[in-house]
Scaffold this motif. Sequence first.
Motif, mmCIF file in Angstrom:
data_model
loop_
_atom_site.group_PDB
_atom_site.id
_atom_site.type_symbol
_atom_site.label_atom_id
_atom_site.label_comp_id
_atom_site.label_asym_id
_atom_site.label_seq_id
_atom_site.Cartn_x
_atom_site.Cartn_y
_atom_site.Cartn_z
ATOM 1 N N SER A 140 0.866 -1.352 0.086
ATOM 2 C CA SER A 140 -0.036 -0.010 -0.001
ATOM 3 C C SER A 140 0.945 1.210 -0.034
ATOM 4 O O SER A 140 2.279 1.083 -0.044
ATOM 5 C CB SER A 140 -0.874 0.048 1.147
ATOM 6 O OG SER A 140 -0.073 0.028 2.575
ATOM 7 N N SER A 141 0.272 2.453 0.045
ATOM 8 C CA SER A 141 0.912 3.719 0.010
ATOM 9 C C SER A 141 0.258 4.716 0.758
ATOM 10 O O SER A 141 -1.068 4.356 1.027
ATOM 11 C CB SER A 141 1.406 4.173 -1.225
ATOM 12 O OG SER A 141 0.330 4.648 -1.890
ATOM 13 N N TYR A 142 1.045 5.729 1.361
ATOM 14 C CA TYR A 142 0.095 6.748 1.846
ATOM 15 C C TYR A 142 1.022 7.978 1.738
ATOM 16 O O TYR A 142 2.319 7.954 1.414
ATOM 17 C CB TYR A 142 -0.127 6.582 3.521
ATOM 18 C CG TYR A 142 1.222 6.456 4.474
ATOM 19 C CD1 TYR A 142 1.884 7.543 4.916
ATOM 20 C CD2 TYR A 142 1.800 5.492 4.630
ATOM 21 C CE1 TYR A 142 2.843 7.313 5.784
ATOM 22 C CE2 TYR A 142 2.803 5.216 5.484
ATOM 23 C CZ TYR A 142 3.415 6.264 5.947
ATOM 24 O OH TYR A 142 4.667 6.129 6.756
ATOM 25 N N LEU B 234 0.225 1.098 -6.860
ATOM 26 C CA LEU B 234 1.690 1.310 -6.011
ATOM 27 C C LEU B 234 2.729 1.719 -7.182
ATOM 28 O O LEU B 234 3.804 2.718 -6.808
ATOM 29 C CB LEU B 234 2.193 0.155 -5.246
ATOM 30 C CG LEU B 234 1.463 -0.223 -4.076
ATOM 31 C CD1 LEU B 234 1.926 -1.405 -3.493
ATOM 32 C CD2 LEU B 234 1.187 0.771 -3.204
ATOM 33 N N THR C 206 9.972 5.922 1.315
ATOM 34 C CA THR C 206 9.585 7.381 0.919
ATOM 35 C C THR C 206 10.068 7.838 -0.316
ATOM 36 O O THR C 206 11.519 7.607 -0.642
ATOM 37 C CB THR C 206 10.108 8.157 1.995
ATOM 38 O OG1 THR C 206 9.757 7.935 3.187
ATOM 39 C CG2 THR C 206 9.412 9.660 1.781
ATOM 40 N N GLU D 255 2.398 5.315 -7.977
ATOM 41 C CA GLU D 255 2.911 6.341 -6.819
ATOM 42 C C GLU D 255 4.274 6.352 -6.925
ATOM 43 O O GLU D 255 4.709 7.309 -6.568
ATOM 44 C CB GLU D 255 2.248 5.929 -5.591
ATOM 45 C CG GLU D 255 0.902 5.572 -5.297
ATOM 46 C CD GLU D 255 0.167 7.055 -4.755
ATOM 47 O OE1 GLU D 255 0.981 7.786 -4.740
ATOM 48 O OE2 GLU D 255 -1.092 7.021 -4.846
ATOM 49 N N LEU D 256 4.892 5.407 -7.127
ATOM 50 C CA LEU D 256 6.380 5.313 -7.184
ATOM 51 C C LEU D 256 6.994 6.083 -8.264
ATOM 52 O O LEU D 256 7.895 6.510 -8.108
ATOM 53 C CB LEU D 256 6.770 3.680 -6.993
ATOM 54 C CG LEU D 256 8.489 3.281 -7.119
ATOM 55 C CD1 LEU D 256 8.903 3.776 -5.662
ATOM 56 C CD2 LEU D 256 8.590 2.171 -7.521
ATOM 57 N N ILE E 274 5.853 4.069 0.175
ATOM 58 C CA ILE E 274 5.427 2.760 -0.285
ATOM 59 C C ILE E 274 5.672 1.802 0.847
ATOM 60 O O ILE E 274 6.592 1.744 1.243
ATOM 61 C CB ILE E 274 6.335 2.221 -1.551
ATOM 62 C CG1 ILE E 274 6.106 3.534 -2.745
ATOM 63 C CG2 ILE E 274 5.871 0.952 -1.876
ATOM 64 C CD1 ILE E 274 4.956 3.665 -3.237
ATOM 65 N N CYS E 275 4.438 0.884 1.398
ATOM 66 C CA CYS E 275 4.671 0.081 2.277
ATOM 67 C C CYS E 275 4.957 -1.252 1.598
ATOM 68 O O CYS E 275 4.074 -1.614 0.876
ATOM 69 C CB CYS E 275 3.269 0.199 3.071
ATOM 70 S SG CYS E 275 2.771 1.553 3.909
ATOM 71 N N HIS E 276 6.003 -2.162 1.912
ATOM 72 C CA HIS E 276 6.264 -3.276 1.278
ATOM 73 C C HIS E 276 6.607 -4.343 2.592
ATOM 74 O O HIS E 276 6.356 -3.734 3.784
ATOM 75 C CB HIS E 276 7.295 -3.249 0.207
ATOM 76 C CG HIS E 276 8.503 -2.765 0.915
ATOM 77 N ND1 HIS E 276 9.677 -3.418 1.108
ATOM 78 C CD2 HIS E 276 9.081 -1.470 1.317
ATOM 79 C CE1 HIS E 276 10.743 -2.837 1.544
ATOM 80 N NE2 HIS E 276 10.565 -1.362 1.879
ATOM 81 N N GLU F 109 8.853 0.486 4.791
ATOM 82 C CA GLU F 109 8.485 1.435 4.002
ATOM 83 C C GLU F 109 9.661 2.169 3.269
ATOM 84 O O GLU F 109 10.759 2.185 3.630
ATOM 85 C CB GLU F 109 7.767 2.585 4.886
ATOM 86 C CG GLU F 109 6.548 1.876 5.825
ATOM 87 C CD GLU F 109 5.798 2.863 6.735
ATOM 88 O OE1 GLU F 109 6.623 3.993 6.834
ATOM 89 O OE2 GLU F 109 4.865 2.549 7.217
ATOM 90 N N PRO G 169 5.119 10.428 -1.378
ATOM 91 C CA PRO G 169 4.576 9.161 -1.115
ATOM 92 C C PRO G 169 5.480 8.235 -0.337
ATOM 93 O O PRO G 169 6.518 8.115 -0.589
ATOM 94 C CB PRO G 169 4.148 8.823 -2.570
ATOM 95 C CG PRO G 169 4.307 9.889 -3.413
ATOM 96 C CD PRO G 169 5.266 10.710 -2.533
#
Length: 398
Positions: free
Chosen positions: A117-119, A241, A135, A244-245, A127-129, A133, A125
Amino acid sequence: MVDVVASHYRQNLELKEQAVLVGCSVRQLQSRFKQEKQLGPMEYVIQLRMESASRMLRHTDASIGEIADKLGYRDMYYFSRAFKKYVGVPPLHYRHAAASRTDADYANALLQNRTASSYESVQGPVICHMQGEYTVTETPQRIAVLDVQYADHLLALGLAPVGSVGLGSSVLSFPQSLRAGLQHTELLGTYEYPDLPAVERLAPDLIICTEVHEQYLERLSGVAPVLMFKRNENWQTMLSLFGELTGKRAEAKQIIADYLRRTALLSEELATVLEGKSVALIRPLDSLVRVHSAAHRTGAVLYRDLGLPVPLFVADTSDTAYHISVERLPAVQANHYFLLSNELMQEGISATEQRVLEMLGGTEGQQVHSVDAATWIGCYGPMGINGIVDQVEQALLG
């Protein structure tokens, strides 16, 4: 019995006609439906129609009249009243509400599973992996990927990885469908056996891999930041994702919207052609045949996204596949078989695959469509998935 009625839900059949269709009495039909679906047959037909209508309203620009006609309603106004009674709002209001929920649903979906996911943060942004995380303070320019599906995601967004693993055993190459876009991408071994020295020489500024590569994590982390995801993660989540990246969020959302629209329309067309028929997804192995269910990620494309009729043999989705002997294959009783062939990977058809082709090829009312297993279950990105849809459409509609 239930599947037969379901395959005719667009037709205006009375209860007696449904009973004749499946070859039983009205009482038996009602009893079977109550037992399996906790609904009467007519209620189940309405449910199927409304689910299909909802999907088309969300993902296509078909008019209310067109949707009504596709679902067997001759009167658009009667359909609108039926939809409002079932859903609670008129079709047009439902469509507008669904459109306004898109951005909120997108954000919530990304936050449901923090491992993929991401926030947003002040720095950019996040990125959660699987390993933590990352950034995104600046867009990475030299991305190396250790799974072909990630190369697919980047290419779909108009980008190319600087390095990617390929397919094959004695001779390595990129999948045919991706080869043109990877002309300047360095080959980094295979998914199972990545060429780590080649990764080190390449010196990327970001590496993307799966949980299979955890054993190499320390060495990879010495080269560049590493993002690790579950290999079987939903492709739409992963594309979001990647958007976002790489600063391509809008492009990612458009690709997903186009896919949903395309499959929603195609599923309606296929339903008419496949009325009363079923489709199986099989893969011959050394001495067995794997029959995939809708729980398998490629099976989900066929059975969930395209709504292809599932053989009763694999109606249970508690597992991704059933393993059976070649001799038991007739028990599947499908009309169409998509056979995941290992021919390209093995440089020839195996004895088991040959037996399967001989067994199914001589049966009247059955068609076998051989497809490349490596691309159907390996290139699991938007380009690969759309390629699967292309082949299904060509095979079933011509």
